[in-house]
Enzyme design. Sequence first.
Site, PDB file in Angstrom:
ATOM      1  N   CYS A  22      -0.566   3.979   1.889  1.00  0.00           N
ATOM      2  CA  CYS A  22      -0.145   3.898   3.552  1.00  0.00           C
ATOM      3  C   CYS A  22       1.306   4.156   3.769  1.00  0.00           C
ATOM      4  O   CYS A  22       1.588   4.960   4.897  1.00  0.00           O
ATOM      5  CB  CYS A  22      -0.517   2.663   4.096  1.00  0.00           C
ATOM      6  SG  CYS A  22      -1.923   1.848   3.550  1.00  0.00           S
ATOM      7  N   ASP A  23       2.106   3.703   3.060  1.00  0.00           N
ATOM      8  CA  ASP A  23       3.681   3.691   3.500  1.00  0.00           C
ATOM      9  C   ASP A  23       4.673   4.501   2.787  1.00  0.00           C
ATOM     10  O   ASP A  23       5.564   4.639   2.964  1.00  0.00           O
ATOM     11  CB  ASP A  23       3.972   2.235   3.403  1.00  0.00           C
ATOM     12  CG  ASP A  23       3.304   1.414   4.470  1.00  0.00           C
ATOM     13  OD1 ASP A  23       2.775   1.856   5.437  1.00  0.00           O
ATOM     14  OD2 ASP A  23       2.994   0.104   4.240  1.00  0.00           O
TER      15      ASP A  23
ATOM     16  N   CYS B 136       0.696  -1.060  -0.091  1.00  0.00           N
ATOM     17  CA  CYS B 136       0.038   0.056   0.064  1.00  0.00           C
ATOM     18  C   CYS B 136       0.960   1.332  -0.033  1.00  0.00           C
ATOM     19  O   CYS B 136       1.348   1.682   0.937  1.00  0.00           O
ATOM     20  CB  CYS B 136      -0.846   0.040   1.252  1.00  0.00           C
ATOM     21  SG  CYS B 136      -1.833   1.566   1.345  1.00  0.00           S
TER      22      CYS B 136
END
Length: 307
Positions: free
Chosen positions: A138-139, A135
């Site tokens: 997300c990261d 992701c």
Amino acid sequence: MKQENLVIIGSGPAGWTAGIYASRANLNPVVFAGQMPGGLLTQTTEVENFPGFPDGINGFDLMDAMQKQAEKFHTRIEYDFIESVIFSDGGKQVLKTQSGTEIEARAVIIATGAAPRWPGIPSEAKFRNHGLSACATCDGAFYRNVPVAVIGGGDSAMEEATFLTRFASKVFVVHRRHELRASKIMAERAMSNPKIEFVWDSVAEEILGDRAVQGLRVKNVQTGILTDLAVEGIFAAMGHVPNTAIFRDRIALDEKGFVKLEGATSLTSCRGVFAAGDCADPRYRQAITAAAMGCRAAIDAERYLAG
Ligand code: NDP
């Protein structure tokens, strides 16, 4: 046979949000937590894009808070796994758990999520969520001014690679063919980005590094030549596999196995069975969109049960 009013299958953001809404509506729901209680978010580190947490929140803590909120309104939880189902259009829904309990429910919300497809190479387990992520949203921000690699050639890979150029010094896109699956517009955007370099006809062979990722060894499938890409982060964007195997032949699924919904509702092809979250969402797959779908499913279930 155990009687239930509303069974929620899955305990990610969709499942717990459905639990919060359904229990506040006095539907007396029970959540079956499944094989990975809390869902995929418990595997991530920091969640920085869930509204309400300006300093970010640990994925596990976020799911724990959602569970506590659902339990506060008396959502019950079973640490068991639904193994098989027999659905009946507008009738009683029969579910069987791994431990052998048989349940008859008036309504069911499917919130079983989806699992990212990983490259399937040695050392993958060691780096999963510690340098190997599924992701970028997300990261991505953890990889400022360092090179990274994205594996895949679909729209997700193009979107993630383009997004990652905001942070990373360089983004390699490793694709197993010489032709992208991505839509033309997404492909063109990525191909015209000077920070993105395509590594064609190549598959991931090995993740290099001891404690942290120090590189990705890729193999050209045409020539067999191995090349080491000096990257510090790797993003798998190879599609997701919805956790819907037990629903095959029970409700309508699309060709990739995602639950088919009626328009912008949570209604499945079987009355009394609703779906929410990543198992029914091939497009967005975010915690916040899953939670919103859980809310919809609880409201749809409430209306169905009242009728
Ligand atoms: P896709 O299934 O479309 O693409 C997966 C990619 O991963 C393909 O290029 C595939 O290669 C590759 N792949 C799959 N398995 C392997 C493997 N074992 N080894 C190496 N490579 C592999 O998934 P996406 O997540 O990209 O997209 C899912 C859906 O979401 C699509 O409908 C897409 O259009 C949509 N989407 C739309 C966006 C937008 O419009 N903004 C953004 C993101 C997604 P190959 O091509 O060779 O099969």
